[in-house]
Design a protein around this motif. Sequence first.
Motif, PDB file in Angstrom:
ATOM      1  N   THR A  86       0.854  -1.177   0.000  1.00  0.00           N
ATOM      2  CA  THR A  86       0.000   0.000   0.000  1.00  0.00           C
ATOM      3  C   THR A  86       0.893   1.232   0.000  1.00  0.00           C
ATOM      4  OG1 THR A  86      -0.148  -0.073   2.416  1.00  0.00           O
ATOM      5  CG2 THR A  86      -1.931  -1.093   1.172  1.00  0.00           C
ATOM      6  N   VAL A  87       0.574   2.198  -0.856  1.00  0.00           N
ATOM      7  CA  VAL A  87       1.414   3.391  -0.989  1.00  0.00           C
ATOM      8  C   VAL A  87       0.548   4.641  -1.062  1.00  0.00           C
ATOM      9  CG1 VAL A  87       3.332   2.204  -2.137  1.00  0.00           C
ATOM     10  CG2 VAL A  87       1.487   3.197  -3.525  1.00  0.00           C
ATOM     11  N   GLY A  92       3.436  15.527  -4.133  1.00  0.00           N
ATOM     12  CA  GLY A  92       4.430  16.408  -3.531  1.00  0.00           C
ATOM     13  C   GLY A  92       5.823  15.825  -3.486  1.00  0.00           C
ATOM     14  N   SER A  93       6.035  14.664  -4.101  1.00  0.00           N
ATOM     15  CA  SER A  93       7.363  14.063  -4.196  1.00  0.00           C
ATOM     16  C   SER A  93       7.430  13.271  -5.492  1.00  0.00           C
ATOM     17  CB  SER A  93       7.653  13.162  -2.986  1.00  0.00           C
ATOM     18  OG  SER A  93       6.802  12.025  -2.980  1.00  0.00           O
ATOM     19  N   ALA A  94       8.611  12.701  -5.797  1.00  0.00           N
ATOM     20  CA  ALA A  94       8.777  12.097  -7.117  1.00  0.00           C
ATOM     21  C   ALA A  94       9.355  10.689  -7.099  1.00  0.00           C
ATOM     22  CB  ALA A  94       9.652  12.998  -8.006  1.00  0.00           C
ATOM     23  N   ASN A  95       9.643  10.131  -5.941  1.00  0.00           N
ATOM     24  CA  ASN A  95      10.241   8.790  -5.866  1.00  0.00           C
ATOM     25  C   ASN A  95       9.218   7.740  -5.465  1.00  0.00           C
ATOM     26  OD1 ASN A  95      12.679  10.705  -5.214  1.00  0.00           O
ATOM     27  ND2 ASN A  95      13.602   8.734  -5.756  1.00  0.00           N
ATOM     28  N   LEU A  96       9.399   6.541  -6.012  1.00  0.00           N
ATOM     29  CA  LEU A  96       8.694   5.370  -5.510  1.00  0.00           C
ATOM     30  C   LEU A  96       9.649   4.611  -4.597  1.00  0.00           C
ATOM     31  CD1 LEU A  96       6.561   3.092  -5.384  1.00  0.00           C
ATOM     32  CD2 LEU A  96       7.566   2.184  -7.502  1.00  0.00           C
ATOM     33  N   TRP A  97       9.179   4.278  -3.397  1.00  0.00           N
ATOM     34  CA  TRP A  97       9.970   3.416  -2.511  1.00  0.00           C
ATOM     35  C   TRP A  97       9.040   2.613  -1.613  1.00  0.00           C
ATOM     36  CZ3 TRP A  97       9.512   3.541   2.751  1.00  0.00           C
ATOM     37  CH2 TRP A  97       8.954   4.701   3.326  1.00  0.00           C
ATOM     38  N   VAL A  98       9.534   1.469  -1.194  1.00  0.00           N
ATOM     39  CA  VAL A  98       8.810   0.606  -0.260  1.00  0.00           C
ATOM     40  C   VAL A  98       9.822   0.030   0.733  1.00  0.00           C
ATOM     41  CG1 VAL A  98       6.981  -0.012  -1.892  1.00  0.00           C
ATOM     42  CG2 VAL A  98       9.063  -1.413  -1.777  1.00  0.00           C
ATOM     43  N   PRO A  99       9.357  -0.461   1.877  1.00  0.00           N
ATOM     44  CA  PRO A  99      10.273  -1.111   2.819  1.00  0.00           C
ATOM     45  C   PRO A  99      10.876  -2.367   2.200  1.00  0.00           C
ATOM     46  CG  PRO A  99       8.167  -0.575   3.865  1.00  0.00           C
ATOM     47  CD  PRO A  99       7.979  -0.379   2.403  1.00  0.00           C
ATOM     48  N   SER A 100      12.075  -2.720   2.649  1.00  0.00           N
ATOM     49  CA  SER A 100      12.729  -3.929   2.149  1.00  0.00           C
ATOM     50  C   SER A 100      13.049  -4.864   3.299  1.00  0.00           C
ATOM     51  CB  SER A 100      14.011  -3.581   1.404  1.00  0.00           C
ATOM     52  OG  SER A 100      15.086  -3.332   2.301  1.00  0.00           O
ATOM     53  N   VAL A 101      13.385  -6.099   2.961  1.00  0.00           N
ATOM     54  CA  VAL A 101      13.745  -7.082   3.979  1.00  0.00           C
ATOM     55  C   VAL A 101      15.082  -6.735   4.628  1.00  0.00           C
ATOM     56  CG1 VAL A 101      12.435  -8.970   2.947  1.00  0.00           C
ATOM     57  CG2 VAL A 101      14.798  -8.545   2.198  1.00  0.00           C
ATOM     58  N   GLN A 157      11.028  -0.381 -13.916  1.00  0.00           N
ATOM     59  CA  GLN A 157      10.789   0.805 -13.095  1.00  0.00           C
ATOM     60  C   GLN A 157      11.807   0.866 -11.966  1.00  0.00           C
ATOM     61  OE1 GLN A 157       8.513   3.519 -13.209  1.00  0.00           O
ATOM     62  NE2 GLN A 157       9.975   4.171 -11.637  1.00  0.00           N
ATOM     63  N   ILE A 158      12.496   1.982 -11.846  1.00  0.00           N
ATOM     64  CA  ILE A 158      13.437   2.163 -10.748  1.00  0.00           C
ATOM     65  C   ILE A 158      12.673   2.563  -9.487  1.00  0.00           C
ATOM     66  CG2 ILE A 158      13.912   4.616 -11.241  1.00  0.00           C
ATOM     67  CD1 ILE A 158      16.878   3.964 -10.542  1.00  0.00           C
ATOM     68  N   PHE A 159      13.080   2.012  -8.359  1.00  0.00           N
ATOM     69  CA  PHE A 159      12.393   2.321  -7.092  1.00  0.00           C
ATOM     70  C   PHE A 159      13.369   2.135  -5.939  1.00  0.00           C
ATOM     71  CE2 PHE A 159      12.083  -2.196  -7.458  1.00  0.00           C
ATOM     72  CZ  PHE A 159      11.941  -2.723  -6.181  1.00  0.00           C
ATOM     73  N   GLY A 160      13.016   2.698  -4.804  1.00  0.00           N
ATOM     74  CA  GLY A 160      13.845   2.620  -3.628  1.00  0.00           C
ATOM     75  C   GLY A 160      13.443   1.472  -2.718  1.00  0.00           C
ATOM     76  N   GLY A 177       4.641   2.400   1.770  1.00  0.00           N
ATOM     77  CA  GLY A 177       5.605   3.260   1.099  1.00  0.00           C
ATOM     78  C   GLY A 177       4.937   4.429   0.407  1.00  0.00           C
ATOM     79  N   ILE A 178       5.681   5.060  -0.495  1.00  0.00           N
ATOM     80  CA  ILE A 178       5.196   6.266  -1.172  1.00  0.00           C
ATOM     81  C   ILE A 178       5.499   6.174  -2.663  1.00  0.00           C
ATOM     82  CG2 ILE A 178       5.516   8.776  -1.393  1.00  0.00           C
ATOM     83  CD1 ILE A 178       6.004   8.869   1.616  1.00  0.00           C
ATOM     84  N   LEU A 179       4.533   6.568  -3.473  1.00  0.00           N
ATOM     85  CA  LEU A 179       4.700   6.640  -4.921  1.00  0.00           C
ATOM     86  C   LEU A 179       4.569   8.104  -5.325  1.00  0.00           C
ATOM     87  CD1 LEU A 179       3.151   4.244  -7.574  1.00  0.00           C
ATOM     88  CD2 LEU A 179       3.309   6.698  -7.975  1.00  0.00           C
ATOM     89  N   GLY A 180       5.697   8.723  -5.662  1.00  0.00           N
ATOM     90  CA  GLY A 180       5.706  10.145  -5.989  1.00  0.00           C
ATOM     91  C   GLY A 180       5.252  10.418  -7.408  1.00  0.00           C
ATOM     92  N   LEU A 181       4.472  11.497  -7.570  1.00  0.00           N
ATOM     93  CA  LEU A 181       3.902  11.857  -8.869  1.00  0.00           C
ATOM     94  C   LEU A 181       4.285  13.270  -9.302  1.00  0.00           C
ATOM     95  CD1 LEU A 181       0.353  10.310  -8.356  1.00  0.00           C
ATOM     96  CD2 LEU A 181       2.062   9.532 -10.000  1.00  0.00           C
ATOM     97  N   ALA A 182       5.334  13.825  -8.694  1.00  0.00           N
ATOM     98  CA  ALA A 182       5.820  15.143  -9.097  1.00  0.00           C
ATOM     99  C   ALA A 182       6.807  14.994 -10.254  1.00  0.00           C
ATOM    100  CB  ALA A 182       6.461  15.851  -7.913  1.00  0.00           C
ATOM    101  N   TYR A 183       7.434  16.090 -10.622  1.00  0.00           N
ATOM    102  CA  TYR A 183       8.336  16.112 -11.778  1.00  0.00           C
ATOM    103  C   TYR A 183       9.659  15.416 -11.459  1.00  0.00           C
ATOM    104  CZ  TYR A 183       5.488  19.289 -14.622  1.00  0.00           C
ATOM    105  OH  TYR A 183       4.497  19.839 -15.393  1.00  0.00           O
ATOM    106  N   PRO A 184      10.320  14.854 -12.466  1.00  0.00           N
ATOM    107  CA  PRO A 184      11.550  14.098 -12.214  1.00  0.00           C
ATOM    108  C   PRO A 184      12.700  14.938 -11.677  1.00  0.00           C
ATOM    109  CG  PRO A 184      11.161  14.345 -14.586  1.00  0.00           C
ATOM    110  CD  PRO A 184       9.910  14.788 -13.883  1.00  0.00           C
ATOM    111  N   ASN A 185      12.684  16.253 -11.896  1.00  0.00           N
ATOM    112  CA  ASN A 185      13.809  17.059 -11.443  1.00  0.00           C
ATOM    113  C   ASN A 185      13.879  17.204  -9.928  1.00  0.00           C
ATOM    114  OD1 ASN A 185      11.485  18.712 -11.610  1.00  0.00           O
ATOM    115  ND2 ASN A 185      12.707  20.565 -11.695  1.00  0.00           N
ATOM    116  N   ILE A 186      12.850  16.756  -9.186  1.00  0.00           N
ATOM    117  CA  ILE A 186      12.948  16.764  -7.725  1.00  0.00           C
ATOM    118  C   ILE A 186      13.089  15.351  -7.168  1.00  0.00           C
ATOM    119  CG2 ILE A 186      11.664  18.932  -7.545  1.00  0.00           C
ATOM    120  CD1 ILE A 186       9.327  17.274  -6.372  1.00  0.00           C
ATOM    121  N   ALA A 187      13.264  14.355  -8.049  1.00  0.00           N
ATOM    122  CA  ALA A 187      13.437  12.974  -7.589  1.00  0.00           C
ATOM    123  C   ALA A 187      14.820  12.793  -6.987  1.00  0.00           C
ATOM    124  CB  ALA A 187      13.231  12.002  -8.741  1.00  0.00           C
ATOM    125  N   SER A 188      14.889  12.174  -5.834  1.00  0.00           N
ATOM    126  CA  SER A 188      16.171  11.882  -5.201  1.00  0.00           C
ATOM    127  C   SER A 188      16.947  10.864  -6.026  1.00  0.00           C
ATOM    128  CB  SER A 188      15.953  11.338  -3.786  1.00  0.00           C
ATOM    129  OG  SER A 188      15.351  12.315  -2.963  1.00  0.00           O
TER     130      SER A 188
END
Length: 384
Positions: A86-87, A92-101, A157-160, A177-188
């Motif tokens: 669930t994300v 307001g952000s641009a990265n996709l990331w989820v927790p990892s093992v 797809q690249i993700f954290g 986690g979070i799925l960011g939908l902003a512009y790529p220039n603010i992606a970490s």
Amino acid sequence: MKWLLLLALAALSECLVKLPLRKGKSLRKHLEENGLLQDFLKSHPYNPASKYYPSLAQEAGQPLQNYMDIEYFGTIYIGTPPQSFTVIFDTGSANLWVPSVYCSSPACSNHQRFNPQQSSTFQSTSQSVSIQYGTGSMTGFLGYDTVQVAGIEDTNQIFGLSETEPGTFLYSSPFDGILGLAYPNIASSGATPVFDNMINQGLVPQEVFSVYLSSDDQSGSVVIFGGVDSSYYTGSLNWVPLSAEGYWQITVESISMNGQVIACSQSCQAIVDTGTSRLTGPPTPIADIQYYIGASQDSNGDYIVNCNSISNMANIVFTINGMDYTLTPSAYVSQVRGYCISDFEAMNLPSNSGDLWILGDVFIREFFVVFDRGNNQVGLAVAV
């Protein structure tokens, strides 16, 4: 929510039809599995001026769960076989990331964690990622895999993958986690956002997505990738050009009450942010608004109003690109545990164009929003 795509060769035509998709399978995949892809491509030749085969792209709706009018999140799938998460769908952000093992933080212990060793399509990188939000943060590394969103199969797809999630905010969050939908220039770490990857692969018919957020903990909230559904709003869409591309940033000309400007008298900059619950702004003008609506601060830092006064409180009007957008008291006051709390909040968010306001969920619940990447604008209309 699972989507079923009804395949009938006679129904394939030049026009784009909004069809629900079975989770995890694109129209291209269905055509391949049924031995129809080659015939379809012969009758729909590739156009070099286009980034994709238009008739292979479908708009698709991603249902969101409304959690106490505070957060809205939906389910995505990563890897082969798919692992579910669930994300927050966060403009307001641009990265996709989820927790990892590989994460040892308490915040990972009570959430779904991605295991790359269980995905045959995962590709690791040596690149690290670190993201700081207004509340909460994460550090980890980047990888590539197939991500399924709203029935759209977004490959490569690249993700954290988080390794640390310090603090208590993410521990108590109902999402993973979070799925960011902003512009790529603010992606970490320069990671390509999910929607950009969809566009690059020709998975959406238009470079737009739109958002409807339900009120009062109700169901029905949705992010529509690749299109707009007019059943979610009344009247017409009013288009607002972006003043900067990074966040979804626009100019607010003024904020008024009873015909009197109470904030942004010389205009101000604001971002439309699905990942922020309240409506925030710089401390001084927010304090002025709290005064005008009769809110007083309690020992917890919340601004409380008399619940019996709500029916007599004034509307607050945001003037944006010449149009007025009205928030009624019932929209900007929340009732929590018998108290009535102002949903205006002070927050410092500096930028090159000054301190930013955030038009968060409080605003978006009242106005259906179209995020138009193709024309760098947002469309606003009164939500149903």
